[in-house]
Design an enzyme around this catalytic site. Sequence first.
Site, PDB file in Angstrom:
ATOM      1  N   SER A  66       0.668  -1.291  -0.006  1.00 22.04           N
ATOM      2  CA  SER A  66      -0.017   0.090   0.201  1.00 22.04           C
ATOM      3  C   SER A  66       0.869   1.451   0.001  1.00 22.04           C
ATOM      4  CB  SER A  66      -0.966   0.040   1.377  1.00 22.04           C
ATOM      5  OG  SER A  66      -1.949  -0.806   0.889  1.00 22.04           O
ATOM      6  N   LYS A  69       0.108   3.699  -2.426  1.00 23.39           N
ATOM      7  CA  LYS A  69      -0.896   4.796  -2.681  1.00 23.39           C
ATOM      8  C   LYS A  69      -0.454   6.201  -2.539  1.00 23.39           C
ATOM      9  CE  LYS A  69      -4.738   1.828  -0.660  1.00 23.39           C
ATOM     10  NZ  LYS A  69      -3.991   0.403  -0.450  1.00 23.39           N
ATOM     11  N   SER A 130      -6.095   3.323   4.527  1.00 23.65           N
ATOM     12  CA  SER A 130      -5.571   2.703   3.481  1.00 23.65           C
ATOM     13  C   SER A 130      -6.757   1.855   2.905  1.00 23.65           C
ATOM     14  CB  SER A 130      -4.430   1.765   3.872  1.00 23.65           C
ATOM     15  OG  SER A 130      -3.591   1.347   2.754  1.00 23.65           O
TER      16      SER A 130
END
Length: 449
Positions: A66, A69, A130
């Site tokens: 993640s 991101k 997230s």
Amino acid sequence: MNYMFKRTLAILLVVPVLMMTIFSAPGSADAAEDLGLRVDAAILVDADTGQILYGKNEDATLGIASMSKMMTEYLLFEAIEEGRITWDQEYTVSDYAYAVSQDRRLSNVPLRNGEKYTIQELYEALAIYSANGATIGIAETLAGSETEFIKLMSEKAEELGLKDYKFVNSTGLNNSYLQGMHPKGTGENDENVMPAKSVALLAYHLLKDYPEVLETTSIPKKVFREGTSDAIQMDNWNFMLPGLVYEYEGVDGLKTGTTDLAGHAFTGTAKRGDTRLIAVVMKAVDENGNGSYKARFDAARSLFDYGFNQFVKEEILPADHKFKGNETLPVNKGEESEVKIGLKEPVTMLVRSSEKDKYTAEFTADESKLKNGELEAPVKEGTVVGKANIVHADGEPVYGNVDGTPASFDVVTKESVEKAGWFSLTLQAIGDFFSGIWDKATGWVKGLF
């Protein structure tokens, strides 16, 4: 003692010394054991300058989960800045975003199929929790589909100078979690990858260009759609934030990441005084070799402690620093035959407090600005004519910047030189002519002897 015995004994004595010298030589990647980090890769960077303070295996391409991101965030802020979308713009949930958002194995805020959500809501869910479905919603808003969005991700990565990256989705999940709707052209088990150095460079650009990201990444807890039946508590996965279990003074971002491929990864940033650091740790494990949240935050803590405790921001070279043997550059067809050069501004770097006076600089001219080794008049004050490459007096490595450039600073002209008038140029030409004759004559006379 015969000759062969003496020779063998000498070799036995010398080889261990040589081996110690080789394996104790300073270097970015080999210094990691000194901090006791149990990670596959790590890097520590000055967020203001991009200067690398520490690295371990930082060029190895690994899963980033993640932390991907951060690129989605960068593209979102850029679109807002350019007026292509607005924070209060609404997104209608697609079948794809809905399906992913319902998977409770993943970090998500459940989205209602066909329901409208503002970009602000989706962004907060991404940055704090997230949330993967929300991330897909942002990708679809910016590019029409996630397939097109990963093209934008790769284009921006190229523009920012990232190396050895691969984006297969906007979230950082393994494609196997995307309900069979992963972007076209990517594999069913593909995952985003990138070296720690590129992750740090992405974070560096995000903080430089859009520091307002910290206003959201620093929020430890928030309720999504508070006051509605869809309300859900969003706890920030960055447990180093103030008030959370592994809190660390000054931490206000940035992005965690966890998958089987990436292990427990983290890009953190912390500020104390005038110093902001970026730390990246990848696939952190504990003393038993097991990945955990604590392991990644312990590793980040070690990096932050190292940076804040061992380094201070110092002016190591003043603006009037003189380059020995390169105090001036010659000027062709100018009112003056040379021009003074020097640093554009004082050189300030993070250095170990005991080594402030151990740095100097070597001048390297920009050959594209010179013709036959000379500047061409007229020359304006402040013209960049080369670089000051920082060197350590003891030969210790001076790590470059996270973008791959060396530790160097602009060298400029310190005064202007006007082009000489026709009369001066004529006198110069005459002087050059007779100087040439004199040189030939003296050379001929010397040849007689």
